[in-house]
Design a protein around this motif. Structure first.
Motif, PDB file in Angstrom:
ATOM      1  N   ALA A 163       0.838  -1.213   0.000  1.00 11.50           N
ATOM      2  CA  ALA A 163       0.000   0.000   0.000  1.00 11.50           C
ATOM      3  C   ALA A 163       0.866   1.254   0.000  1.00 11.50           C
ATOM      4  O   ALA A 163       0.614   2.195  -0.759  1.00 11.50           O
ATOM      5  CB  ALA A 163      -0.936  -0.004   1.201  1.00 11.50           C
ATOM      6  N   GLU A 164       1.908   1.274   0.835  1.00  9.35           N
ATOM      7  CA  GLU A 164       2.807   2.438   0.878  1.00  9.35           C
ATOM      8  C   GLU A 164       3.628   2.554  -0.408  1.00  9.35           C
ATOM      9  O   GLU A 164       3.872   3.651  -0.897  1.00  9.35           O
ATOM     10  CB  GLU A 164       3.740   2.351   2.085  1.00  9.35           C
ATOM     11  CG  GLU A 164       3.040   2.541   3.409  1.00  9.35           C
ATOM     12  CD  GLU A 164       3.979   2.339   4.586  1.00  9.35           C
ATOM     13  OE1 GLU A 164       4.007   3.227   5.453  1.00  9.35           O
ATOM     14  OE2 GLU A 164       4.687   1.306   4.607  1.00  9.35           O
ATOM     15  N   MET A 165       4.035   1.404  -0.975  1.00  8.64           N
ATOM     16  CA  MET A 165       4.783   1.423  -2.238  1.00  8.64           C
ATOM     17  C   MET A 165       3.968   2.054  -3.350  1.00  8.64           C
ATOM     18  O   MET A 165       4.518   2.701  -4.243  1.00  8.64           O
ATOM     19  CB  MET A 165       5.151  -0.002  -2.668  1.00  8.64           C
ATOM     20  CG  MET A 165       6.349  -0.569  -2.015  1.00  8.64           C
ATOM     21  SD  MET A 165       6.644  -2.224  -2.699  1.00  8.64           S
ATOM     22  CE  MET A 165       7.668  -2.883  -1.393  1.00  8.64           C
ATOM     23  N   SER A 166       2.664   1.849  -3.303  1.00 12.64           N
ATOM     24  CA  SER A 166       1.802   2.327  -4.383  1.00 12.64           C
ATOM     25  C   SER A 166       1.768   3.850  -4.478  1.00 12.64           C
ATOM     26  O   SER A 166       1.286   4.403  -5.464  1.00 12.64           O
ATOM     27  CB  SER A 166       0.388   1.769  -4.242  1.00 12.64           C
ATOM     28  OG  SER A 166      -0.296   2.378  -3.163  1.00 12.64           O
ATOM     29  N   ASN A 204      -3.171  -4.438  -1.551  1.00 16.22           N
ATOM     30  CA  ASN A 204      -2.623  -5.391  -0.600  1.00 16.22           C
ATOM     31  C   ASN A 204      -1.706  -6.424  -1.256  1.00 16.22           C
ATOM     32  O   ASN A 204      -1.362  -7.419  -0.643  1.00 16.22           O
ATOM     33  CB  ASN A 204      -3.763  -6.088   0.144  1.00 16.22           C
ATOM     34  CG  ASN A 204      -4.852  -6.562  -0.796  1.00 16.22           C
ATOM     35  OD1 ASN A 204      -4.574  -7.020  -1.900  1.00 16.22           O
ATOM     36  ND2 ASN A 204      -6.105  -6.426  -0.367  1.00 16.22           N
ATOM     37  N   HIS A 205      -1.320  -6.162  -2.508  1.00 15.05           N
ATOM     38  CA  HIS A 205      -0.411  -7.073  -3.196  1.00 15.05           C
ATOM     39  C   HIS A 205       0.348  -6.292  -4.262  1.00 15.05           C
ATOM     40  O   HIS A 205      -0.191  -5.360  -4.857  1.00 15.05           O
ATOM     41  CB  HIS A 205      -1.191  -8.222  -3.841  1.00 15.05           C
ATOM     42  CG  HIS A 205      -0.317  -9.325  -4.344  1.00 15.05           C
ATOM     43  ND1 HIS A 205       0.370 -10.183  -3.502  1.00 15.05           N
ATOM     44  CD2 HIS A 205       0.016  -9.706  -5.605  1.00 15.05           C
ATOM     45  CE1 HIS A 205       1.067 -11.053  -4.226  1.00 15.05           C
ATOM     46  NE2 HIS A 205       0.873 -10.770  -5.512  1.00 15.05           N
ATOM     47  N   VAL A 206       1.616  -6.675  -4.474  1.00 13.93           N
ATOM     48  CA  VAL A 206       2.455  -5.998  -5.463  1.00 13.93           C
ATOM     49  C   VAL A 206       3.266  -7.031  -6.237  1.00 13.93           C
ATOM     50  O   VAL A 206       3.636  -8.074  -5.702  1.00 13.93           O
ATOM     51  CB  VAL A 206       3.389  -4.954  -4.795  1.00 13.93           C
ATOM     52  CG1 VAL A 206       4.353  -5.603  -3.804  1.00 13.93           C
ATOM     53  CG2 VAL A 206       4.144  -4.133  -5.829  1.00 13.93           C
ATOM     54  N   GLY A 207       3.498  -6.720  -7.507  1.00 11.61           N
ATOM     55  CA  GLY A 207       4.348  -7.548  -8.362  1.00 11.61           C
ATOM     56  C   GLY A 207       5.231  -6.666  -9.218  1.00 11.61           C
ATOM     57  O   GLY A 207       4.962  -5.470  -9.386  1.00 11.61           O
TER      58      GLY A 207
END
Length: 163
Positions: A85-88, A117-120
């Motif tokens: 979430a923070e990366m987004s 809630n998920h990153v790729g």
């Protein structure tokens, strides 16, 4: 007789070639390949393929999705927050049609908390497929296509961190 002569000349040539090659003292020049930041981050992330999932994990013994991305970008001296979430909030927004390798993909998985809630990490574009590496709770670090229905319907946004 012609066959024996041909065999003798061929064998002699081979022996001379091997002798010359063995005694060659010309210096071997190492080839240095300069990788882009994108190639480095993708290569590093790919080194974690098949690593099992572990919440909060950032090593080969266990990795979660944001740990994979954070650790991979750390390899090219880009400091990212720990949660997806923070990366987004980092980087520049990218439209679906302009996604390229090195971009981050953010998802809202219904069974998890939060809007993101998920990153790729995008590893390859092979139109119409967009492949990304990420860590899943069941299979650990794997690669999937954004064209797969599960990922396409969970997709929220893409961001570019590497300029």
């Amino acid at each position: 007789m012609k066959q024996q002569l041909f065999l003798f000349i061929s064998l002699s040539s081979f022996i001379i070639y091997c002798y010359v090659k063995a005694n060659d003292t010309s210096p071997v020049v190492p080839v240095t390949i300069k990788l882009s930041k994108t190639e480095k981050v993708i290569g590093f992330a790919n080194s974690f393929l098949n690593t099992p999932y572990r919440a909060g994990g950032t090593t080969k013994s266990g990795m979660d999705c944001s740990g994979l991305v954070q650790t991979s970008f750390k390899e090219i001296d880009i400091k990212l927050p720990r949660s997806s979430a923070e990366m987004s909030d980092f980087g520049n927004a990218v439209s679906w049609k302009n996604i390229k390798p090195g971009d981050l993909l953010f998802f809202n998985i219904e069974r998890l908390e939060g809007n993101i809630n998920h990153v790729g990490l995008v590893t390859e574009i092979a139109k119409p497929d967009i492949y990304f590496i990420h860590s899943t709770t069941k299979k650990g670090v794997i690669t999937n296509s954004l064209q797969e229905n599960y990922w396409a319907t969970s997709f929220v946004k893409a961001k570019r961190v590497i300029n």
